[in-house]
Design a protein around this motif. Structure first.
Motif, PDB file in Angstrom:
ATOM      1  N   ASN A   1       0.834  -1.212   0.000  1.00  0.00           N
ATOM      2  CA  ASN A   1       0.000   0.000   0.000  1.00  0.00           C
ATOM      3  C   ASN A   1       0.871   1.266   0.000  1.00  0.00           C
ATOM      4  N   LEU A   2       2.140   1.143  -0.404  1.00  0.00           N
ATOM      5  CA  LEU A   2       3.027   2.314  -0.431  1.00  0.00           C
ATOM      6  C   LEU A   2       3.035   2.929  -1.830  1.00  0.00           C
ATOM      7  N   GLY A   3       2.412   4.104  -1.936  1.00  0.00           N
ATOM      8  CA  GLY A   3       2.289   4.779  -3.229  1.00  0.00           C
ATOM      9  C   GLY A   3       3.347   5.862  -3.370  1.00  0.00           C
ATOM     10  N   VAL A   4       3.857   6.022  -4.578  1.00  0.00           N
ATOM     11  CA  VAL A   4       4.919   7.010  -4.841  1.00  0.00           C
ATOM     12  C   VAL A   4       4.307   8.407  -4.930  1.00  0.00           C
ATOM     13  N   ALA A   5       4.891   9.354  -4.195  1.00  0.00           N
ATOM     14  CA  ALA A   5       4.495  10.766  -4.287  1.00  0.00           C
ATOM     15  C   ALA A   5       5.476  11.465  -5.231  1.00  0.00           C
ATOM     16  N   GLY A   6       5.165  12.687  -5.635  1.00  0.00           N
ATOM     17  CA  GLY A   6       5.952  13.323  -6.693  1.00  0.00           C
ATOM     18  C   GLY A   6       7.282  13.914  -6.276  1.00  0.00           C
ATOM     19  N   ARG A   7       8.093  13.186  -5.523  1.00  0.00           N
ATOM     20  CA  ARG A   7       9.434  13.634  -5.140  1.00  0.00           C
ATOM     21  C   ARG A   7      10.389  12.455  -5.261  1.00  0.00           C
ATOM     22  N   TYR A   8      11.500  12.673  -5.979  1.00  0.00           N
ATOM     23  CA  TYR A   8      12.478  11.608  -6.199  1.00  0.00           C
ATOM     24  C   TYR A   8      13.879  12.189  -6.096  1.00  0.00           C
ATOM     25  N   ILE A   9      14.816  11.374  -5.614  1.00  0.00           N
ATOM     26  CA  ILE A   9      16.238  11.639  -5.859  1.00  0.00           C
ATOM     27  C   ILE A   9      16.731  10.430  -6.631  1.00  0.00           C
ATOM     28  N   LEU A  10      17.321  10.676  -7.800  1.00  0.00           N
ATOM     29  CA  LEU A  10      17.674   9.561  -8.676  1.00  0.00           C
ATOM     30  C   LEU A  10      19.147   9.621  -9.056  1.00  0.00           C
ATOM     31  N   THR A  11      19.749   8.451  -9.150  1.00  0.00           N
ATOM     32  CA  THR A  11      21.124   8.398  -9.653  1.00  0.00           C
ATOM     33  C   THR A  11      21.049   8.418 -11.185  1.00  0.00           C
ATOM     34  N   PRO A  12      22.124   8.865 -11.858  1.00  0.00           N
ATOM     35  CA  PRO A  12      22.027   9.062 -13.314  1.00  0.00           C
ATOM     36  C   PRO A  12      21.798   7.760 -14.090  1.00  0.00           C
ATOM     37  N   GLY A  13      22.075   6.611 -13.458  1.00  0.00           N
ATOM     38  CA  GLY A  13      21.840   5.322 -14.122  1.00  0.00           C
ATOM     39  C   GLY A  13      20.403   5.164 -14.603  1.00  0.00           C
ATOM     40  N   VAL A  14      19.470   5.863 -13.966  1.00  0.00           N
ATOM     41  CA  VAL A  14      18.067   5.721 -14.349  1.00  0.00           C
ATOM     42  C   VAL A  14      17.850   6.208 -15.796  1.00  0.00           C
ATOM     43  N   LEU A  15      18.699   7.143 -16.240  1.00  0.00           N
ATOM     44  CA  LEU A  15      18.534   7.700 -17.588  1.00  0.00           C
ATOM     45  C   LEU A  15      18.826   6.636 -18.652  1.00  0.00           C
ATOM     46  N   ASP A  16      19.848   5.806 -18.419  1.00  0.00           N
ATOM     47  CA  ASP A  16      20.137   4.718 -19.368  1.00  0.00           C
ATOM     48  C   ASP A  16      18.965   3.752 -19.419  1.00  0.00           C
ATOM     49  N   GLU A  17      18.378   3.495 -18.263  1.00  0.00           N
ATOM     50  CA  GLU A  17      17.227   2.582 -18.227  1.00  0.00           C
ATOM     51  C   GLU A  17      16.070   3.153 -19.047  1.00  0.00           C
ATOM     52  N   ILE A  18      15.769   4.442 -18.844  1.00  0.00           N
ATOM     53  CA  ILE A  18      14.633   5.046 -19.549  1.00  0.00           C
ATOM     54  C   ILE A  18      14.865   5.029 -21.060  1.00  0.00           C
ATOM     55  N   ARG A  19      16.114   5.303 -21.457  1.00  0.00           N
ATOM     56  CA  ARG A  19      16.444   5.324 -22.900  1.00  0.00           C
ATOM     57  C   ARG A  19      16.051   4.025 -23.587  1.00  0.00           C
ATOM     58  N   ASN A  20      16.140   2.916 -22.869  1.00  0.00           N
ATOM     59  CA  ASN A  20      15.891   1.613 -23.499  1.00  0.00           C
ATOM     60  C   ASN A  20      14.489   1.083 -23.254  1.00  0.00           C
ATOM     61  N   LEU A  21      13.611   1.939 -22.735  1.00  0.00           N
ATOM     62  CA  LEU A  21      12.273   1.444 -22.362  1.00  0.00           C
ATOM     63  C   LEU A  21      11.310   1.409 -23.544  1.00  0.00           C
ATOM     64  N   PRO A  22      10.462   0.396 -23.598  1.00  0.00           N
ATOM     65  CA  PRO A  22       9.305   0.475 -24.496  1.00  0.00           C
ATOM     66  C   PRO A  22       8.226   1.307 -23.801  1.00  0.00           C
ATOM     67  N   ARG A  23       7.152   1.637 -24.503  1.00  0.00           N
ATOM     68  CA  ARG A  23       6.060   2.374 -23.850  1.00  0.00           C
ATOM     69  C   ARG A  23       5.407   1.486 -22.788  1.00  0.00           C
ATOM     70  N   GLY A  24       4.985   2.112 -21.701  1.00  0.00           N
ATOM     71  CA  GLY A  24       4.377   1.350 -20.605  1.00  0.00           C
ATOM     72  C   GLY A  24       2.896   1.637 -20.473  1.00  0.00           C
ATOM     73  N   VAL A  25       2.407   1.663 -19.230  1.00  0.00           N
ATOM     74  CA  VAL A  25       0.988   1.907 -18.935  1.00  0.00           C
ATOM     75  C   VAL A  25       0.533   3.191 -19.637  1.00  0.00           C
ATOM     76  N   GLY A  26      -0.637   3.126 -20.289  1.00  0.00           N
ATOM     77  CA  GLY A  26      -1.208   4.305 -20.958  1.00  0.00           C
ATOM     78  C   GLY A  26      -0.436   4.705 -22.200  1.00  0.00           C
ATOM     79  N   GLY A  27       0.450   3.817 -22.723  1.00  0.00           N
ATOM     80  CA  GLY A  27       1.219   4.130 -23.930  1.00  0.00           C
ATOM     81  C   GLY A  27       2.316   5.151 -23.662  1.00  0.00           C
ATOM     82  N   GLU A  28       2.616   5.408 -22.375  1.00  0.00           N
ATOM     83  CA  GLU A  28       3.608   6.438 -22.038  1.00  0.00           C
ATOM     84  C   GLU A  28       4.936   5.809 -21.604  1.00  0.00           C
ATOM     85  N   ILE A  29       6.008   6.572 -21.764  1.00  0.00           N
ATOM     86  CA  ILE A  29       7.314   6.139 -21.252  1.00  0.00           C
ATOM     87  C   ILE A  29       7.343   6.517 -19.779  1.00  0.00           C
TER      88      ILE A  29
END
Ligand code: UTP
Length: 293
Positions: free
Chosen positions: A201-229
């Motif tokens: 029941n832990l929902g994500v709120a709109g605040r993140y601290i992210l390491t730059p590795g997440v950018l490589d992950e996003i680059r290789n993503l197909p579209r997800g829920v709702g057709g969005e990246i």
């Protein structure tokens, strides 16, 4: 790892839940009491020691740039009229040591894509992401709480809160192992699951601290829920390589992307406002006395 000096504000969304108000003006410029939503978010990042603000904008978002720019005519008029207090208010929107950079997201392909659009300016550093339509209020500002967690763990930190089971479809949901009172070592994150599929029941709120590795992950993503990246899918990829923690922040969150959340924020922040608070409290009491609420 470097300290957090950059924050990304994805403000390119269409804000359809707030039409017609958002037809020609950004939802992030809607004021709660006397300040636009985006200013609350910028102030929160500033109070966390962040000075470089990166806005990912789109068409119809010019007002955001203007808000953080100097307003020569207005300032000259206020000074000439000896309205020094108002002049101070206008000038304090952008302190001298705050830097604003704007970059466009050409197509609304989702939050993950918006973050990727800002990545050119990230320079391979860890960075914060703040969604201005989540208005967050804490005795200690929420992003400051998160920066402190980051300083201790040197890993990505995601703000979470407990959400009612019937609302899991509105959130990214995380699951993992509790590390201490407010911290969970994340093992899974899913975007907008049905209640029966939600891993917690832990929902994500709109605040993140992210390491730059997440950018490589996003680059290789197909579209997800709702057709969005989806940013959530990028974080799910990051989890396979790095530790990610979910942090149950201390404070309140108003979903100002929805009309109900926006009105709740307006009422509660008006009650706390040093100038209008007492009068507004009397007004609400009079509504109650007259049986209108
Ligand atoms: P929302 O899901 O709230 O979408 O985006 P939205 O378009 O802003 O609003 P609705 O649902 O149509 O009413 C969450 C955050 O991600 C940003 C939005 O600006 C908002 O801060 N976003 C979303 C982008 O910057 N780009 C996108 O392609 C999608």
């Amino acid at each position: 790892m470097k300290p957090i000096t950059k924050a990304l504000f994805p403000v390119a969304g269409l804000g359809t839940r707030f039409l017609p108000a958002t037809k020609a003006q950004p939802k992030e410029m809607l004021p709660v009491v006397d300040k636009p939503l985006i200013q609350y978010a910028i102030e929160e990042a500033y109070e966390a020691g962040i000075r470089e603000m990166i806005f990912v904008t789109g068409r119809t978002k010019r007002a955001i740039e203007d808000h953080f720019d100097m307003a020569y005519e207005l300032e000259t008029e206020l000074a000439a009229a000896n309205k020094h207090e108002l002049l101070r208010v206008v000038q304090s929107i952008k302190p001298d040591d705050l830097e604003c950079v704007f970059i466009r997201q050409p197509k609304m392909l989702g939050l993950g894509h918006a973050v990727l659009c800002g990545s050119l300016l990230i320079n391979g550093e860890p960075f914060a992401v703040l969604l201005a339509d989540d208005l967050m209020v804490g005795e200690k500002p929420i992003m400051r709480q998160m920066v402190e967690q980051y300083a201790e763990w040197r890993a990505s930190i995601i703000a979470v809160q407990e959400v009612p089971p019937e609302q899991t479809r509105r959130y990214g949901i995380v699951a993992g192992t509790p590390v201490r009172d407010r911290l969970v070592d994340v093992s899974r994150i899913v975007e907008k699951p049905a209640p029966e599929d939600a891993p917690s029941n832990l929902g994500v709120a709109g605040r993140y601290i992210l390491t730059p590795g997440v950018l490589d992950e996003i680059r290789n993503l197909p579209r997800g829920v709702g057709g969005e990246i989806q940013l959530t899918d990028g974080i799910a990829g990051l989890l396979r390589r790095e530790k990610v923690f979910a942090y149950r922040y201390e404070g309140r969150r108003y979903d100002c992307g929805s009309k109900e959340g926006f009105l709740q924020a307006s009422v509660e922040l008006a009650l706390e406002h040093p100038q209008i608070g007492p009068g507004f409290r009397d007004y609400l009491a009079s509504l109650r006395e007259s049986g209108r609420v």
